[in-house]
Design a protein around this motif. Structure first.
Motif, PDB file in Angstrom:
ATOM      1  N   MET A  59       0.736  -1.182   0.027  1.00 61.32           N
ATOM      2  CA  MET A  59       0.078  -0.096   0.081  1.00 61.32           C
ATOM      3  C   MET A  59       0.823   1.179   0.266  1.00 61.32           C
ATOM      4  SD  MET A  59      -3.251  -0.914   2.498  1.00 61.32           S
ATOM      5  CE  MET A  59      -2.375  -1.572   3.730  1.00 61.32           C
ATOM      6  N   ARG A  60       1.820   1.190   0.749  1.00 64.14           N
ATOM      7  CA  ARG A  60       2.766   2.539   0.764  1.00 64.14           C
ATOM      8  C   ARG A  60       3.586   2.479  -0.382  1.00 64.14           C
ATOM      9  NH1 ARG A  60       4.662   1.996   7.330  1.00 64.14           N
ATOM     10  NH2 ARG A  60       2.832   2.136   8.105  1.00 64.14           N
ATOM     11  N   PHE A  61       3.838   1.605  -1.128  1.00 62.69           N
ATOM     12  CA  PHE A  61       4.557   1.591  -2.322  1.00 62.69           C
ATOM     13  C   PHE A  61       3.945   2.369  -3.442  1.00 62.69           C
ATOM     14  CE2 PHE A  61       5.797   0.043  -6.374  1.00 62.69           C
ATOM     15  CZ  PHE A  61       7.238  -0.095  -6.474  1.00 62.69           C
ATOM     16  N   ALA A  62       2.610   2.029  -3.601  1.00 62.95           N
ATOM     17  CA  ALA A  62       1.736   2.813  -4.462  1.00 62.95           C
ATOM     18  C   ALA A  62       1.494   4.066  -4.099  1.00 62.95           C
ATOM     19  CB  ALA A  62       0.225   1.753  -4.606  1.00 62.95           C
ATOM     20  N   GLU A  63       1.274   4.126  -2.858  1.00 64.67           N
ATOM     21  CA  GLU A  63       1.026   5.783  -2.236  1.00 64.67           C
ATOM     22  C   GLU A  63       2.227   6.481  -2.468  1.00 64.67           C
ATOM     23  OE1 GLU A  63      -0.268   7.776   1.887  1.00 64.67           O
ATOM     24  OE2 GLU A  63       1.347   6.282   2.098  1.00 64.67           O
ATOM     25  N   GLU A  64       3.529   6.168  -2.275  1.00 72.37           N
ATOM     26  CA  GLU A  64       4.598   6.947  -2.454  1.00 72.37           C
ATOM     27  C   GLU A  64       5.081   7.308  -3.785  1.00 72.37           C
ATOM     28  OE1 GLU A  64       8.048   9.126  -1.630  1.00 72.37           O
ATOM     29  OE2 GLU A  64       6.533   8.143   0.023  1.00 72.37           O
ATOM     30  N   TRP A  65       4.624   6.034  -4.715  1.00 75.35           N
ATOM     31  CA  TRP A  65       4.898   6.437  -6.354  1.00 75.35           C
ATOM     32  C   TRP A  65       3.980   7.710  -6.656  1.00 75.35           C
ATOM     33  CZ3 TRP A  65       7.078   6.528 -10.580  1.00 75.35           C
ATOM     34  CH2 TRP A  65       8.233   5.640 -10.939  1.00 75.35           C
ATOM     35  N   ARG A  66       2.569   7.612  -6.119  1.00 70.72           N
ATOM     36  CA  ARG A  66       1.612   8.519  -6.696  1.00 70.72           C
ATOM     37  C   ARG A  66       2.112  10.287  -6.026  1.00 70.72           C
ATOM     38  NH1 ARG A  66      -4.894   8.815  -6.529  1.00 70.72           N
ATOM     39  NH2 ARG A  66      -5.106  11.118  -6.646  1.00 70.72           N
ATOM     40  N   LEU A  67       2.523   9.971  -4.830  1.00 76.17           N
ATOM     41  CA  LEU A  67       3.180  11.359  -4.132  1.00 76.17           C
ATOM     42  C   LEU A  67       4.244  11.891  -5.012  1.00 76.17           C
ATOM     43  CD1 LEU A  67       2.621  10.646  -0.290  1.00 76.17           C
ATOM     44  CD2 LEU A  67       1.188  11.979  -1.904  1.00 76.17           C
ATOM     45  N   MET A  68       5.152  10.934  -5.436  1.00 70.95           N
ATOM     46  CA  MET A  68       6.229  11.510  -6.054  1.00 70.95           C
ATOM     47  C   MET A  68       6.035  11.871  -7.367  1.00 70.95           C
ATOM     48  SD  MET A  68       9.574   9.077  -5.276  1.00 70.95           S
ATOM     49  CE  MET A  68      10.552  10.081  -6.194  1.00 70.95           C
ATOM     50  N   LEU A  69       4.748  11.269  -8.049  1.00 72.90           N
ATOM     51  CA  LEU A  69       4.519  11.730  -9.350  1.00 72.90           C
ATOM     52  C   LEU A  69       3.776  13.186  -9.441  1.00 72.90           C
ATOM     53  CD1 LEU A  69       3.370   8.494 -11.152  1.00 72.90           C
ATOM     54  CD2 LEU A  69       5.080   9.801 -11.772  1.00 72.90           C
ATOM     55  N   GLU A  70       2.999  13.321  -8.303  1.00 73.40           N
ATOM     56  CA  GLU A  70       2.236  14.587  -7.899  1.00 73.40           C
ATOM     57  C   GLU A  70       2.988  15.717  -7.699  1.00 73.40           C
ATOM     58  OE1 GLU A  70      -0.841  14.017  -5.036  1.00 73.40           O
ATOM     59  OE2 GLU A  70      -2.207  12.878  -6.553  1.00 73.40           O
ATOM     60  N   ARG A  71       4.412  15.340  -7.155  1.00 75.61           N
ATOM     61  CA  ARG A  71       5.214  16.490  -6.928  1.00 75.61           C
ATOM     62  C   ARG A  71       6.241  16.699  -8.398  1.00 75.61           C
ATOM     63  NH1 ARG A  71       5.840  13.845  -1.621  1.00 75.61           N
ATOM     64  NH2 ARG A  71       7.351  12.647  -2.474  1.00 75.61           N
ATOM     65  N   THR A  72       5.814  16.026  -9.387  1.00 76.50           N
ATOM     66  CA  THR A  72       6.706  16.063 -10.351  1.00 76.50           C
ATOM     67  C   THR A  72       6.422  17.237 -11.342  1.00 76.50           C
ATOM     68  OG1 THR A  72       7.364  13.696 -10.308  1.00 76.50           O
ATOM     69  CG2 THR A  72       7.585  14.939 -12.704  1.00 76.50           C
ATOM     70  N   PRO A  73       7.040  18.292 -11.795  1.00 75.64           N
ATOM     71  CA  PRO A  73       6.406  19.403 -12.690  1.00 75.64           C
ATOM     72  C   PRO A  73       6.157  18.747 -14.144  1.00 75.64           C
ATOM     73  CG  PRO A  73       8.991  19.548 -12.417  1.00 75.64           C
ATOM     74  CD  PRO A  73       8.513  18.583 -11.329  1.00 75.64           C
ATOM     75  N   ASN A  74       5.488  19.505 -14.641  1.00 72.51           N
ATOM     76  CA  ASN A  74       5.045  19.238 -16.057  1.00 72.51           C
ATOM     77  C   ASN A  74       4.041  17.901 -16.137  1.00 72.51           C
ATOM     78  OD1 ASN A  74       6.778  21.486 -17.234  1.00 72.51           O
ATOM     79  ND2 ASN A  74       8.459  20.043 -16.631  1.00 72.51           N
ATOM     80  N   LEU A  75       3.670  17.724 -15.106  1.00 71.19           N
ATOM     81  CA  LEU A  75       2.937  16.340 -15.185  1.00 71.19           C
ATOM     82  C   LEU A  75       1.307  16.566 -14.910  1.00 71.19           C
ATOM     83  CD1 LEU A  75       2.667  13.310 -15.864  1.00 71.19           C
ATOM     84  CD2 LEU A  75       3.723  12.896 -13.593  1.00 71.19           C
ATOM     85  N   ASP A  76       0.471  16.397 -15.812  1.00 75.87           N
ATOM     86  CA  ASP A  76      -0.998  16.286 -15.659  1.00 75.87           C
ATOM     87  C   ASP A  76      -1.669  14.670 -15.463  1.00 75.87           C
ATOM     88  OD1 ASP A  76      -0.957  19.093 -15.599  1.00 75.87           O
ATOM     89  OD2 ASP A  76      -1.742  19.174 -17.700  1.00 75.87           O
ATOM     90  N   PHE A  77      -2.798  14.596 -14.952  1.00 73.39           N
ATOM     91  CA  PHE A  77      -3.355  13.326 -14.713  1.00 73.39           C
ATOM     92  C   PHE A  77      -4.631  13.200 -15.242  1.00 73.39           C
ATOM     93  CE2 PHE A  77      -0.262  13.967 -11.484  1.00 73.39           C
ATOM     94  CZ  PHE A  77       0.531  13.008 -11.058  1.00 73.39           C
ATOM     95  N   TYR A  78      -5.143  12.136 -15.572  1.00 75.24           N
ATOM     96  CA  TYR A  78      -6.572  11.961 -15.976  1.00 75.24           C
ATOM     97  C   TYR A  78      -7.183  10.547 -15.908  1.00 75.24           C
ATOM     98  CZ  TYR A  78     -11.077  12.735 -18.450  1.00 75.24           C
ATOM     99  OH  TYR A  78     -12.360  12.518 -18.806  1.00 75.24           O
ATOM    100  N   GLN A  79      -8.306  10.437 -15.128  1.00 78.13           N
ATOM    101  CA  GLN A  79      -8.710   8.879 -14.778  1.00 78.13           C
ATOM    102  C   GLN A  79      -9.680   8.554 -16.104  1.00 78.13           C
ATOM    103  OE1 GLN A  79      -9.212   7.413 -11.021  1.00 78.13           O
ATOM    104  NE2 GLN A  79     -11.282   7.209 -11.337  1.00 78.13           N
ATOM    105  N   GLU A  80      -9.618   7.728 -16.653  1.00 76.13           N
ATOM    106  CA  GLU A  80     -10.667   7.161 -17.686  1.00 76.13           C
ATOM    107  C   GLU A  80      -9.705   6.275 -18.639  1.00 76.13           C
ATOM    108  OE1 GLU A  80     -13.920   8.426 -21.138  1.00 76.13           O
ATOM    109  OE2 GLU A  80     -12.478  10.016 -20.276  1.00 76.13           O
ATOM    110  N   MET A  81     -10.428   5.353 -19.080  1.00 78.39           N
ATOM    111  CA  MET A  81     -10.205   4.372 -20.226  1.00 78.39           C
ATOM    112  C   MET A  81      -9.694   5.033 -21.260  1.00 78.39           C
ATOM    113  SD  MET A  81     -11.935   0.683 -21.346  1.00 78.39           S
ATOM    114  CE  MET A  81     -12.901   1.375 -22.709  1.00 78.39           C
TER     115      MET A  81
END
Length: 623
Positions: free
Chosen positions: A101-123
């Motif tokens: 659980m912490r592995f996935a959480e840490e990955w998401r937090l590091m990506l959210e702190r990465t500049p120039n990166l947007d997210f979108y949830q959909e297929m």
């Protein structure tokens, strides 16, 4: 919602997609990461561990290149072990158990702190392709998002089909739906698709297990870590894993369900990973074995969920349960969920360039299981390389390609592009002909300068590597230049049953002996004084010891690599007509037309191309 044109769109947020998005964004590309579930970024779909034989080397290489996998693993590890320490350092492979659980959480937090990166949830249900060039993606809501390049990292989700006994249903993994539409678009564009299979074991309640009946497997006494950076520290506390075994009784119970097994009744037609077979496949293929190892791996610091490594299965859930209750220590086991197999679409990787860009559609890249590989580490490394090359192409820069003598990542990609794969590809040390050069301890020396030139590794990372390299080189020179007397050396040599010396000799030769290690050399006052005076850490000392003890092997491999790299410089012209060379064998012509090698060296590695075919090619090209 999406008016701008992205430099890079990454489809899928598993290990490949996460590394691809991080790399492209960190290099300055405006990047969009699209996933079916933002809650499952970098999910550990199978075992809660990173690294292992050859895989640990890949994680170290990802870290040296500026990827995130090593840092995330260090921050969320619950156990660290260096495997194969009884063998030579080319075989040493780091492995860490992670808190899932912490592995996935840490990955998401590091990506959210990465500049120039947007997210979108959909297929993502389709691709926008015009005149052989990628234009963007289409989502299930019909939204079109434009991009200069697209990286597909769809994992097991493309037309995914889950099997448990005689039951089957669409899905990309347990509890998540499959993705539809992309395969069909790619086939229409001229791509060849195939099907592969993988599987996963049941997850069980650790409170229902009797660990006193199992063999404990603790972590290293002095654990190391994956990342070469100073943002992580080695573990101080660790959780143990455990080992138990199947038995003839367990095998008999499992066989009761073979008539309902999708593997044996023909429902599953695709190939699974040869080196990670299901438990039913093991007892069928290795009928002479009366037991198989099972590794009982905790899923995290606080959860009671446990992963039963070695019991991957798609048998009916009642058979799984009955068989597992026959395992020592599992007599009262409770299931969290049964194991299952999953079939999914992949695209034979001979359809790619070494940059992981497709040959058919410009600006479209594939990474991870879509290329027929298995494993988090293999996927993450491809994602990193695809993200780097997508950025470079969009900004009109030269591609970034690693050679076989530079990295396991180079071996992995070259194997896929040149040889293809019809079963899930897994990295092993034996696949690398230069594995003495490609050790886990020197990945930063090999790759950090390349990453620094790309703009991924920052100044502090480069300076840290240079300081370590200089200290290591100086320590090696100390051994080369410093002599040891007969009186100093012989007590140490005799204690290790090594032949005594009869006159003073260089310490380099003494440490080169197979019976002598650096711990023995620390018995010499002048070595202790040097280490204390220069405040050498474990990393520097281990690196120096390897350089001394294996200098002959390292030099031999380096010379062999240099010879073969000369063939890398002999380019084969684009759209070369192999048919006009009649003295080539028919198989060589057909294979080279299909794969389109760009150098003589790559052509020499194609299955079915003989040395005489290479000689013919060289003569034809004036060599």
């Amino acid at each position: 919602m999406f008016n701008e044109v992205y430099d890079v769109i990454v489809v899928g947020a598993g290990h490949a997609g996460s590394e691809a998005a991080a790399a492209a964004a960190n290099m300055g590309s405006k990047t969009l990461l699209v996933t079916m579930s933002l809650q499952n970024i970098a999910q550990m779909s199978c075992n809660p561990a990173m690294g292992g034989i050859a895989k640990g080397q890949i994680v170290r290489e990802i870290d040296a290149l500026g990827g995130y996998s090593g840092i995330v693993t260090d921050k969320t590890a619950i156990q660290f072990r260096m495997l194969n320490k009884s063998k030579g350092p080319a075989m040493w492979s780091p492995r860490a158990q992670s808190d899932r659980m912490r592995f996935a959480e840490e990955w998401r937090l590091m990506l959210e702190r990465t500049p120039n990166l947007d997210f979108y949830q959909e297929m993502v249900s389709g691709l926008l392709i015009e005149n052989g060039k990628i234009q963007g993606i289409r989502t299930s809501l019909g939204i079109e998002i434009k991009a200069k390049s697209v990286v597909l990292t769809n994992g097991t989700f493309l037309n995914g089909l889950i099997h448990i006994g005689e039951k089957q249903f669409g899905g990309g993994r347990a509890g998540e739906g499959a993705a539809y539409g992309i395969t069909e678009d790619l086939v229409r564009a001229g791509f060849t698709a195939g099907r592969m299979k993988t599987g996963t074991p049941p997850r069980v309640d650790g409170r229902s297990l009797d660990y006193s009946k199992m063999e404990e497997q603790p972590g290293d006494v002095n654990p190391s870590k994956f990342s070469y950076s100073d943002v992580t520290q080695p573990l101080k506390d660790q959780r143990s894993c455990y080992m138990t075994y199947t038995s003839d009784l367990v095998h008999d119970v499992l066989r009761e369900g073979f008539d309902r097994s999708p593997m044996f009744n023909g429902r599953i037609k695709s190939l699974g990973p040869r080196y990670c077979p299901s438990i039913e496949d093991k007892i069928n293929r290795f009928a002479d074995k009366d037991r198989h190892q099972l590794y009982v791996e905790p899923e995290g610091w606080d959860t009671v969920e446990v992963y039963v490594n070695g019991f991957s299965t798609s048998l009916p859930e009642d058979v799984q349960f009955k068989a597992l209750r026959s395992v020592v220590g599992f007599e009262n086991v409770k299931f969290f969920r049964p194991g299952y197999a999953i079939e999914y679409d992949y695209f034979p990787p001979t359809q790619l360039k070494h940059t992981l860009e497709t040959k058919l559609v410009e600006g479209l890249y594939f990474a991870g299981q879509i290329n027929g590989t298995t494993g988090y580490e293999e996927a993450a490394s491809q994602g990193l390389m695809a993200g780097i090359n997508a950025h470079l192409k969009v900004h009109d820069k030269d591609p970034f390609i690693l050679k076989r003598n530079e990295a396991y990542i180079g071996v992995l990609i070259d194997d896929l592009i040149t040889k293809g794969t019809e079963e899930p590809y897994r990295m092993f040390t034996s696949r690398a002909e230069y594995r003495t050069l490609l050790r886990q301890d020197n990945a930063d020396f090999r790759l950090t300068p390349l990453s620094f030139d790309l703009g991924l590794a920052k100044e502090d990372r480069m300076r840290r590597m240079e300081k370590k390299r200089d200290a290591s080189d100086a320590f090696v020179n100390f051994f080369k230049e410093t002599s040891v007397t007969v009186a100093e050396a012989n007590p140490i040599l005799e204690a290790k049953e090594s032949s005594p010396i009869v006159q003073p000799d260089k310490m380099f030769k003494m440490l080169s002996r197979p019976q002598i290690d650096l711990v023995d050399m620390m018995g010499l006052e002048k070595v202790r004084e040097y280490v204390e005076e220069h405040d050498l850490d474990t990393e520097v000392m281990e690196q120096a010891e390897v350089q001394v003890k294996y200098s002959g092997y390292i030099e031999k491999e380096r010379n062999n690599a240099d010879k073969l790299n000369r063939l890398e410089d002999v380019k084969i012209p684009e759209n070369f007509d192999f048919d006009k060379i009649k003295s080539l064998s028919y198989e060589a012509r057909e294979k080279m037309k299909k794969i389109g090698p760009v150098t003589i060296s790559q052509a020499s590695r194609i299955s079915g191309v003989s040395p005489s075919d290479i000689s013919v090619l060289l003569i034809h090209m004036g060599r």
